[in-house]
Design an enzyme around this catalytic site. Structure first.
Site, PDB file in Angstrom:
ATOM      1  N   MET A 114      -8.700  24.778  21.727  1.00  0.00           N
ATOM      2  CA  MET A 114      -7.768  25.904  21.780  1.00  0.00           C
ATOM      3  C   MET A 114      -7.321  26.279  20.363  1.00  0.00           C
ATOM      4  O   MET A 114      -6.319  26.951  20.169  1.00  0.00           O
ATOM      5  CB  MET A 114      -6.572  25.569  22.670  1.00  0.00           C
ATOM      6  CG  MET A 114      -7.004  25.290  24.123  1.00  0.00           C
ATOM      7  SD  MET A 114      -5.816  25.820  25.366  1.00  0.00           S
ATOM      8  CE  MET A 114      -4.385  24.859  24.908  1.00  0.00           C
TER       9      MET A 114
ATOM     10  N   GLY B 284      -8.129  15.650  14.562  1.00  0.00           N
ATOM     11  CA  GLY B 284      -8.702  15.255  15.853  1.00  0.00           C
ATOM     12  C   GLY B 284      -9.903  16.130  16.205  1.00  0.00           C
ATOM     13  O   GLY B 284     -10.989  15.631  16.529  1.00  0.00           O
ATOM     14  N   HIS B 285      -9.717  17.435  16.109  1.00  0.00           N
ATOM     15  CA  HIS B 285     -10.821  18.359  16.395  1.00  0.00           C
ATOM     16  C   HIS B 285     -11.975  18.162  15.402  1.00  0.00           C
ATOM     17  O   HIS B 285     -13.145  18.203  15.788  1.00  0.00           O
ATOM     18  CB  HIS B 285     -10.355  19.812  16.270  1.00  0.00           C
ATOM     19  CG  HIS B 285      -9.239  20.184  17.187  1.00  0.00           C
ATOM     20  ND1 HIS B 285      -7.949  20.380  16.739  1.00  0.00           N
ATOM     21  CD2 HIS B 285      -9.211  20.420  18.522  1.00  0.00           C
ATOM     22  CE1 HIS B 285      -7.175  20.721  17.753  1.00  0.00           C
ATOM     23  NE2 HIS B 285      -7.907  20.742  18.851  1.00  0.00           N
TER      24      HIS B 285
ATOM     25  N   GLN C  28      -4.750  27.916  31.869  1.00  0.00           N
ATOM     26  CA  GLN C  28      -4.250  26.549  31.981  1.00  0.00           C
ATOM     27  C   GLN C  28      -2.787  26.411  31.583  1.00  0.00           C
ATOM     28  O   GLN C  28      -2.272  25.300  31.534  1.00  0.00           O
ATOM     29  CB  GLN C  28      -5.140  25.589  31.186  1.00  0.00           C
ATOM     30  CG  GLN C  28      -5.055  25.685  29.687  1.00  0.00           C
ATOM     31  CD  GLN C  28      -6.154  24.860  29.022  1.00  0.00           C
ATOM     32  OE1 GLN C  28      -7.340  25.163  29.130  1.00  0.00           O
ATOM     33  NE2 GLN C  28      -5.777  23.788  28.362  1.00  0.00           N
TER      34      GLN C  28
ATOM     35  N   LYS D 244      -7.270  11.690  23.822  1.00  0.00           N
ATOM     36  CA  LYS D 244      -5.834  11.928  23.945  1.00  0.00           C
ATOM     37  C   LYS D 244      -5.533  12.655  25.259  1.00  0.00           C
ATOM     38  O   LYS D 244      -4.603  12.314  25.967  1.00  0.00           O
ATOM     39  CB  LYS D 244      -5.294  12.745  22.769  1.00  0.00           C
ATOM     40  CG  LYS D 244      -3.772  12.930  22.866  1.00  0.00           C
ATOM     41  CD  LYS D 244      -3.182  13.559  21.640  1.00  0.00           C
ATOM     42  CE  LYS D 244      -3.297  15.060  21.667  1.00  0.00           C
ATOM     43  NZ  LYS D 244      -2.390  15.712  22.654  1.00  0.00           N
TER      44      LYS D 244
ATOM     45  N   GLN E 108      -7.488  15.173  31.465  1.00  0.00           N
ATOM     46  CA  GLN E 108      -8.475  16.249  31.343  1.00  0.00           C
ATOM     47  C   GLN E 108      -9.879  15.661  31.266  1.00  0.00           C
ATOM     48  O   GLN E 108     -10.801  16.112  31.961  1.00  0.00           O
ATOM     49  CB  GLN E 108      -8.165  17.067  30.083  1.00  0.00           C
ATOM     50  CG  GLN E 108      -9.264  18.022  29.651  1.00  0.00           C
ATOM     51  CD  GLN E 108      -8.851  18.813  28.423  1.00  0.00           C
ATOM     52  OE1 GLN E 108      -8.020  19.703  28.516  1.00  0.00           O
ATOM     53  NE2 GLN E 108      -9.408  18.486  27.263  1.00  0.00           N
TER      54      GLN E 108
ATOM     55  N   LYS F  83      -2.611  12.867  16.747  1.00  0.00           N
ATOM     56  CA  LYS F  83      -2.704  14.231  16.193  1.00  0.00           C
ATOM     57  C   LYS F  83      -2.727  15.232  17.343  1.00  0.00           C
ATOM     58  O   LYS F  83      -3.404  15.019  18.354  1.00  0.00           O
ATOM     59  CB  LYS F  83      -3.982  14.376  15.367  1.00  0.00           C
ATOM     60  CG  LYS F  83      -4.008  13.436  14.172  1.00  0.00           C
ATOM     61  CD  LYS F  83      -4.283  14.181  12.882  1.00  0.00           C
ATOM     62  CE  LYS F  83      -4.312  13.199  11.721  1.00  0.00           C
ATOM     63  NZ  LYS F  83      -4.201  13.876  10.426  1.00  0.00           N
TER      64      LYS F  83
ATOM     65  N   ARG G  45       0.409  20.603  18.851  1.00  0.00           N
ATOM     66  CA  ARG G  45       1.810  20.810  19.209  1.00  0.00           C
ATOM     67  C   ARG G  45       2.773  20.089  18.273  1.00  0.00           C
ATOM     68  O   ARG G  45       3.969  20.347  18.307  1.00  0.00           O
ATOM     69  CB  ARG G  45       2.063  20.377  20.656  1.00  0.00           C
ATOM     70  CG  ARG G  45       1.418  21.312  21.686  1.00  0.00           C
ATOM     71  CD  ARG G  45       1.842  20.955  23.102  1.00  0.00           C
ATOM     72  NE  ARG G  45       1.466  21.995  24.045  1.00  0.00           N
ATOM     73  CZ  ARG G  45       0.345  22.014  24.767  1.00  0.00           C
ATOM     74  NH1 ARG G  45      -0.530  21.029  24.627  1.00  0.00           N
ATOM     75  NH2 ARG G  45       0.097  23.001  25.616  1.00  0.00           N
TER      76      ARG G  45
END
Lengths: 282, 282
Positions: B30, B36-37, B61, B149, B153, B184, B187
């Site tokens: 997103m 992390g990404h 979502q 994390k 999901q 991480k 948000r």
């Protein structure tokens, strides 16, 4: 022609076809193939390099009181017929191969399933969508072929493929009929002789009703006309008779262009469905 | 590196990659990319010829009272970061490109969504599954990368891919953390300075709790321990603290081998989640 009973064998075939740059037409069926299915296979063959046919009586789309066990099966004949019609491979998995696990995730068709067959077959189209998504994920076709007899199924699948970007073209193929007009169906063998003689009255009534609609008859009166014809001319019990927009399956208004007049009739051991999809005239 | 805002451009890229026999690793995000990404992208690059990254804040979502508008965005920075981490293409569609139509069909995760985040975010995982299926149908990757994390999901996506034969491998990538242990997350920027200072207490509590569990503490007492730690050491409000089997997300019994201890904590402008997935010892 080959046949495969396992997903891994089917995947192998699919990869070998794709690697050589050929495309795949796919005809998912529940077997007991008749001319309707063979027309789908021939259409697929005309427009694709290779054709895969699946034969799988999908338990997920039968309700607890429905005819899963009674559903007619004849795998040997199906394989011969599919080969003759031009199939390159038949995929005929056992139930355990298709459903080894169930984490409880469902594809729920929503309002599209509230009418017609969906109203009296709760969960039916969940089961159809599950099998169809599984099969297209396994076969990875360029085009998938569906008959217009199962018009609600087709509407739901077209909507699903569109809204979820499924990478295959859904091809509509017109209903194939017996000489007397009865829509070909695997379930026709479960009609008694007298029921088989009465059954063509269903399509006759639908045809006459569409003419009356074009002549100005109101939708409710059109539906009543079909009901009376079927009551008078057959021993079946009417499940529904309904005129809706297609493929949205909503109540038509004056602007609705494409319409469906559809019905389902329960005979002693067979539930028959039929429909006419047509454009409003004038 | 390329970028694409339309599905047709993405399809073109995907086909050109496949035609030359190369495989695709895919990282759906997103946006507002953090380490992390970038770890997901680097992992994908290590194991695939080409890497696609999607940047799409998925409205489906977010609940009506959730932070869709407040969700942080920075597309220019994301594109630079993705390129640097090894992405070959970034897919960043507008909402209208992803959701031009809605026939009302949903993918419903069932019992897997009844616990943890699903319990307080009704419909959230429907929206996740919709976007993920759409994206994998568009990108057609060989492997898709998800961080641990978002453990629920990941569990739901793994189950969906398995039960619906989605033709891509789901790859689990461990959570990347700040030096002080905080997971991480995009948000985290919405934390106040004092909240940011308190937040590492969440992961500390989870780590200590897993040690206590291995020392013999009962599950309920383990969950209570985490709750007390978070209450004492942060100003956040606990949404849930839960130990379950993974990836089934059921109540553990003595036989359960793989477990998750997960929690969600609401701060003034950010809801943080974290977890530890671990094997039962001995």
């Amino acid at each position: 022609m080959r046949s495969a009973t396992t997903i891994s064998k089917m995947t192998e075939w699919q990869k070998s076809v794709k690697e050589t740059g050929r495309n795949i037409g796919f005809v998912p069926t529940m077997g007991f193939l008749h001319e309707g299915h063979l027309t789908l296979i021939q259409e697929a063959k005309k427009n694709n390099d290779c054709v895969a046919v699946s034969i799988f009586v999908n338990p997920a789309q039968f309700g607890p009181d429905e005819d899963f066990d009674a559903y007619p099966r004849n795998l040997d004949a199906d394989i011969r017929l599919a080969a003759k019609a031009g199939a390159d491979i038949v995929f005929c998995p056992e139930v355990d191969e298709m459903y080894p696990s169930d984490g409880g995730i469902r594809i729920v068709p929503g309002p599209l399933a509230n009418r017609l067959c969906g109203a009296s077959r709760p969960g039916h189209f969940d089961g159809v969508l599950k099998a169809v998504l599984k099969l297209v994920n396994i076969v990875q076709p360029d085009s998938v072929y569906f008959g217009m007899k199962d018009a609600q199924q087709l509407a739901i699948i077209e909507t699903f493929f569109r809204d979820f970007n499924c990478p295959a073209t859904v091809v509509r193929v017109p209903t194939v009929r017996e000489q007397d007009g009865l829509a070909k169906s695997s379930r026709n063998v479960n009609l008694s002789i007298s029921e088989r003689n009465e059954a063509p009255a269903i399509y006759e009534a639908l045809q006459q009703a569409v003419i009356l609609f074009h002549e100005g008859l109101e939708i409710t009166a059109v539906e009543q006309f079909v009901a009376e014809q079927i009551k008078n001319k057959t021993s079946g019990t009417i499940d529904y008779i309904s005129m809706l927009t297609y493929p949205q399956l909503e109540e038509p208004d004056a602007m609705s262009d494409e319409l469906i007049l559809a019905c389902a009739v329960q005979f002693s051991k067979a539930r028959l469905i039929d429909n006419i999809i047509f454009k409003r005239e004038g």
